[in-house]
Design an enzyme around this catalytic site. Structure first.
Site, PDB file in Angstrom:
ATOM      1  N   TYR A  11       0.819  -1.217   0.000  1.00 56.72           N
ATOM      2  CA  TYR A  11       0.000   0.000   0.000  1.00 56.72           C
ATOM      3  C   TYR A  11       0.858   1.275   0.000  1.00 56.72           C
ATOM      4  O   TYR A  11       0.787   2.086  -0.944  1.00 56.72           O
ATOM      5  CB  TYR A  11      -0.922  -0.056   1.219  1.00 56.72           C
ATOM      6  CG  TYR A  11      -1.752   1.176   1.500  1.00 56.72           C
ATOM      7  CD1 TYR A  11      -2.428   1.853   0.487  1.00 56.72           C
ATOM      8  CD2 TYR A  11      -1.885   1.640   2.807  1.00 56.72           C
ATOM      9  CE1 TYR A  11      -3.208   2.970   0.771  1.00 56.72           C
ATOM     10  CE2 TYR A  11      -2.681   2.746   3.096  1.00 56.72           C
ATOM     11  CZ  TYR A  11      -3.326   3.407   2.078  1.00 56.72           C
ATOM     12  OH  TYR A  11      -4.092   4.508   2.363  1.00 56.72           O
ATOM     13  N   ASP A  31       9.761  -7.524  -3.583  1.00 56.30           N
ATOM     14  CA  ASP A  31       8.568  -7.827  -2.785  1.00 56.30           C
ATOM     15  C   ASP A  31       8.247  -9.310  -2.934  1.00 56.30           C
ATOM     16  O   ASP A  31       8.393  -9.866  -4.027  1.00 56.30           O
ATOM     17  CB  ASP A  31       7.386  -6.959  -3.272  1.00 56.30           C
ATOM     18  CG  ASP A  31       6.328  -6.760  -2.204  1.00 56.30           C
ATOM     19  OD1 ASP A  31       5.801  -7.773  -1.716  1.00 56.30           O
ATOM     20  OD2 ASP A  31       6.041  -5.604  -1.862  1.00 56.30           O
ATOM     21  N   ASN A  35       1.635  -9.436   1.207  1.00 56.13           N
ATOM     22  CA  ASN A  35       0.486  -8.547   1.454  1.00 56.13           C
ATOM     23  C   ASN A  35       0.491  -7.463   0.384  1.00 56.13           C
ATOM     24  O   ASN A  35       0.318  -6.282   0.659  1.00 56.13           O
ATOM     25  CB  ASN A  35       0.627  -7.949   2.858  1.00 56.13           C
ATOM     26  CG  ASN A  35      -0.634  -7.259   3.307  1.00 56.13           C
ATOM     27  OD1 ASN A  35      -1.723  -7.533   2.809  1.00 56.13           O
ATOM     28  ND2 ASN A  35      -0.504  -6.319   4.242  1.00 56.13           N
ATOM     29  N   GLY A  82       7.504  -4.812   6.035  1.00 55.57           N
ATOM     30  CA  GLY A  82       7.149  -5.241   7.384  1.00 55.57           C
ATOM     31  C   GLY A  82       5.731  -5.778   7.463  1.00 55.57           C
ATOM     32  O   GLY A  82       4.841  -5.300   6.757  1.00 55.57           O
ATOM     33  N   ASN A  99      10.167 -11.965  10.718  1.00 52.95           N
ATOM     34  CA  ASN A  99      10.109 -11.218   9.452  1.00 52.95           C
ATOM     35  C   ASN A  99      10.651  -9.801   9.608  1.00 52.95           C
ATOM     36  O   ASN A  99      11.487  -9.357   8.817  1.00 52.95           O
ATOM     37  CB  ASN A  99       8.674 -11.144   8.929  1.00 52.95           C
ATOM     38  CG  ASN A  99       8.620 -10.377   7.607  1.00 52.95           C
ATOM     39  OD1 ASN A  99       8.882 -10.928   6.544  1.00 52.95           O
ATOM     40  ND2 ASN A  99       8.334  -9.079   7.667  1.00 52.95           N
ATOM     41  N   SER A 124       6.617   3.971  12.898  1.00 55.38           N
ATOM     42  CA  SER A 124       5.214   4.190  13.259  1.00 55.38           C
ATOM     43  C   SER A 124       5.099   4.992  14.537  1.00 55.38           C
ATOM     44  O   SER A 124       5.941   4.873  15.444  1.00 55.38           O
ATOM     45  CB  SER A 124       4.548   2.826  13.460  1.00 55.38           C
ATOM     46  OG  SER A 124       3.309   2.969  14.100  1.00 55.38           O
ATOM     47  N   TYR A 149       3.771  -6.217  17.163  1.00 59.13           N
ATOM     48  CA  TYR A 149       4.030  -5.396  15.966  1.00 59.13           C
ATOM     49  C   TYR A 149       4.740  -4.104  16.370  1.00 59.13           C
ATOM     50  O   TYR A 149       5.751  -3.712  15.774  1.00 59.13           O
ATOM     51  CB  TYR A 149       2.711  -5.088  15.241  1.00 59.13           C
ATOM     52  CG  TYR A 149       2.745  -3.812  14.448  1.00 59.13           C
ATOM     53  CD1 TYR A 149       3.386  -3.767  13.215  1.00 59.13           C
ATOM     54  CD2 TYR A 149       2.166  -2.636  14.943  1.00 59.13           C
ATOM     55  CE1 TYR A 149       3.454  -2.571  12.504  1.00 59.13           C
ATOM     56  CE2 TYR A 149       2.230  -1.452  14.242  1.00 59.13           C
ATOM     57  CZ  TYR A 149       2.881  -1.421  13.022  1.00 59.13           C
ATOM     58  OH  TYR A 149       2.955  -0.248  12.334  1.00 59.13           O
ATOM     59  N   LYS A 153       8.727  -2.523  15.540  1.00 53.89           N
ATOM     60  CA  LYS A 153       9.107  -1.192  15.027  1.00 53.89           C
ATOM     61  C   LYS A 153      10.131  -0.561  15.975  1.00 53.89           C
ATOM     62  O   LYS A 153      11.120   0.035  15.544  1.00 53.89           O
ATOM     63  CB  LYS A 153       7.873  -0.284  14.912  1.00 53.89           C
ATOM     64  CG  LYS A 153       6.912  -0.673  13.809  1.00 53.89           C
ATOM     65  CD  LYS A 153       7.458  -0.351  12.425  1.00 53.89           C
ATOM     66  CE  LYS A 153       6.490  -0.747  11.324  1.00 53.89           C
ATOM     67  NZ  LYS A 153       7.064  -0.737   9.988  1.00 53.89           N
ATOM     68  N   ASN A 179      -1.743   7.698  10.865  1.00 55.75           N
ATOM     69  CA  ASN A 179      -2.685   6.714  10.290  1.00 55.75           C
ATOM     70  C   ASN A 179      -2.930   6.979   8.801  1.00 55.75           C
ATOM     71  O   ASN A 179      -3.812   7.778   8.450  1.00 55.75           O
ATOM     72  CB  ASN A 179      -4.011   6.741  11.053  1.00 55.75           C
ATOM     73  CG  ASN A 179      -3.921   6.067  12.406  1.00 55.75           C
ATOM     74  OD1 ASN A 179      -3.108   6.467  13.234  1.00 55.75           O
ATOM     75  ND2 ASN A 179      -4.727   5.050  12.641  1.00 55.75           N
ATOM     76  N   PHE A 218     -15.252   0.475  17.871  1.00 52.88           N
ATOM     77  CA  PHE A 218     -14.699  -0.144  19.084  1.00 52.88           C
ATOM     78  C   PHE A 218     -14.673   0.857  20.240  1.00 52.88           C
ATOM     79  O   PHE A 218     -13.668   1.492  20.503  1.00 52.88           O
ATOM     80  CB  PHE A 218     -13.295  -0.675  18.804  1.00 52.88           C
ATOM     81  CG  PHE A 218     -13.234  -1.742  17.740  1.00 52.88           C
ATOM     82  CD1 PHE A 218     -14.197  -2.743  17.665  1.00 52.88           C
ATOM     83  CD2 PHE A 218     -12.204  -1.746  16.811  1.00 52.88           C
ATOM     84  CE1 PHE A 218     -14.132  -3.737  16.683  1.00 52.88           C
ATOM     85  CE2 PHE A 218     -12.126  -2.736  15.829  1.00 52.88           C
ATOM     86  CZ  PHE A 218     -13.098  -3.727  15.766  1.00 52.88           C
ATOM     87  N   ARG A 231      -7.571   9.819  16.121  1.00 49.77           N
ATOM     88  CA  ARG A 231      -6.292   9.525  15.470  1.00 49.77           C
ATOM     89  C   ARG A 231      -5.954  10.641  14.485  1.00 49.77           C
ATOM     90  O   ARG A 231      -6.821  11.400  14.053  1.00 49.77           O
ATOM     91  CB  ARG A 231      -6.390   8.215  14.654  1.00 49.77           C
ATOM     92  CG  ARG A 231      -6.640   6.957  15.461  1.00 49.77           C
ATOM     93  CD  ARG A 231      -5.396   6.518  16.227  1.00 49.77           C
ATOM     94  NE  ARG A 231      -5.613   5.298  16.988  1.00 49.77           N
ATOM     95  CZ  ARG A 231      -6.088   5.266  18.235  1.00 49.77           C
ATOM     96  NH1 ARG A 231      -6.412   6.376  18.867  1.00 49.77           N
ATOM     97  NH2 ARG A 231      -6.236   4.107  18.859  1.00 49.77           N
TER      98      ARG A 231
END
Ligand code: UD1
Length: 338
Positions: A11, A31, A35, A82, A99, A124, A149, A153, A179, A218, A231
């Protein structure tokens, strides 16, 4: 410059490839399509009218990566390879550590062997953790991460910082993303998650296109203005342009330099739903559910440093993000499988 994008068919990588090509740089992508999709790269070539050198390779695989470094005169590496699903990382921590750490070590070893000195890292906001005050500033200590995760990072940042400290000729830029949402305005490339999306915007888009029945928000009992989490959502093309600035900055700036890539403005989950409805003139069915484990009530960036030092600032609005996300989803209801 010739830039190697490790994990460049995903992405953020594909949007960054497009921005780099449009700024006159050459792009090499490695790649394994875990994903990601080679179709994203074909579409980047179509949109820019420029070729990409593409390798199907696992970035953990030292022999495969050495071949790529030897065949190409790389000036700078950007590491996007990642794994990034928070929930999956809790269930499969070893997979995540293996990974994410191995890809970083392999890239550093190949760079050392071939004399490549510039490394831009896809980090991140998660590395700030829960203890820091908001908004987050680059000089804050890195906090306790809420999931494996996030810890990967944190550890990758540490490995890279140590490697750069040991070699005075190496340059490192850590880009801490907030985000990312949205898609290229053409709707030809965008976010194509595997299975049911974990993240908010792809989930909303799939409700809109009829693949999912409704969104569960949520938690609506947080200590925030409307009770839902807030966010710092940033348009993926703004983020991509931040990478171009980082690549053009890095060679003349030794050592480690850290930049937040965010807008500095938070939006709540409910505000995102309402903005998506308004921008696209449709309704999103939603209900409130329990809080998701590990979610922080709110955080956003202080984005002053990137503006001052890189001359970069996010320019696209929340309306742009919602319109472009939907434009991609409605043109590609099954992502790159269409
Ligand atoms: C997480 C990670 C971040 C990572 C990002 C993209 C942490 C703490 N955060 O961000 O590092 O870069 O994913 O992979 O590790 N929401 C709903 N319903 C849904 C989905 C989401 O209400 O179905 C809410 C969440 O509670 C949250 C907001 O939407 O408040 C954004 O969630 P999400 O898109 O998953 O991103 P983060 O959790 O902020």
């Amino acid at each position: 410059m010739k830039i190697l994008l490790a994990g460049g068919a995903g992405y953020i990588g594909s949007h960054t490839a497009l921005a780099l090509l449009n700024s006159g740089h050459d792009v090499v992508i490695a790649d394994n399509y875990y994903n990601a999709s080679p179709e994203a790269v074909r579409r980047v070539e179509k949109l820019t009218g420029k070729p990409v050198t593409l390798y199907e390779a696992d970035v953990q695989d030292r022999d495969a990566m050495m071949k790529i470094f030897k065949e190409n005169d790389i000036d700078c590496v950007i590491h996007f390879a990642g794994l990034k699903a928070v929930g999956e990382s809790v269930k499969k921590p070893l997979f995540y550590y293996r990974n994410n750490i191995d890809t970083t070590l392999t890239l550093l070893e190949c760079m050392e062997a071939t004399g490549v000195k510039n490394f831009v890292f896809s980090s991140s906001a998660t590395v700030y953790g829960a203890e820091n005050a908001i908004p987050y500033v680059e000089t804050m200590h890195r906090g306790s991460c809420s999931n494996p995760y996030g810890w990967t990072k944190y550890m990758m940042e540490q490995i890279l910082t140590d490697a750069v400290a040991a070699d005075p000729d190496m340059n490192l830029v850590l880009l801490r993303y907030f985000n990312p949402i949205g898609a290229h305005e053409s709707g030809m490339i965008g976010e194509d998650p595997k299975g049911i999306p974990n993240n908010l915007m792809p989930y909303i888009s799939q409700v809109a296109v009829g693949k999912l029945d409704h969104l569960t928000i949520f938690g609506n009992d947080y200590d925030t203005p409307d009770g839902t989490c807030r966010r710092d959502y940033i348009h993926v093309m703004d983020l991509a342009e931040g990478h171009v600035k980082a690549v053009e900055y890095i060679a003349d700036h030794p050592g480690t330099n850290i930049f937040n890539l965010g807008t500095g403005t938070p939006y709540s989950v409910l505000e995102i739903v309402k903005a998506f409805e308004k921008a696209n003139d449709l309704k999103i069915k939603y209900e409130f559910g329990p809080r998701r484990a590990g979610d922080l009530p709110e955080f956003w960036a202080n984005a002053d440093k990137a503006k001052k030092v890189l001359g970069w600032t996010a320019t696209r609005t929340l309306e742009d993000m919602c319109r472009d996300s939907w434009n991609w989803q409605k043109q590609n209801p099954n992502g790159y499988r269409d």
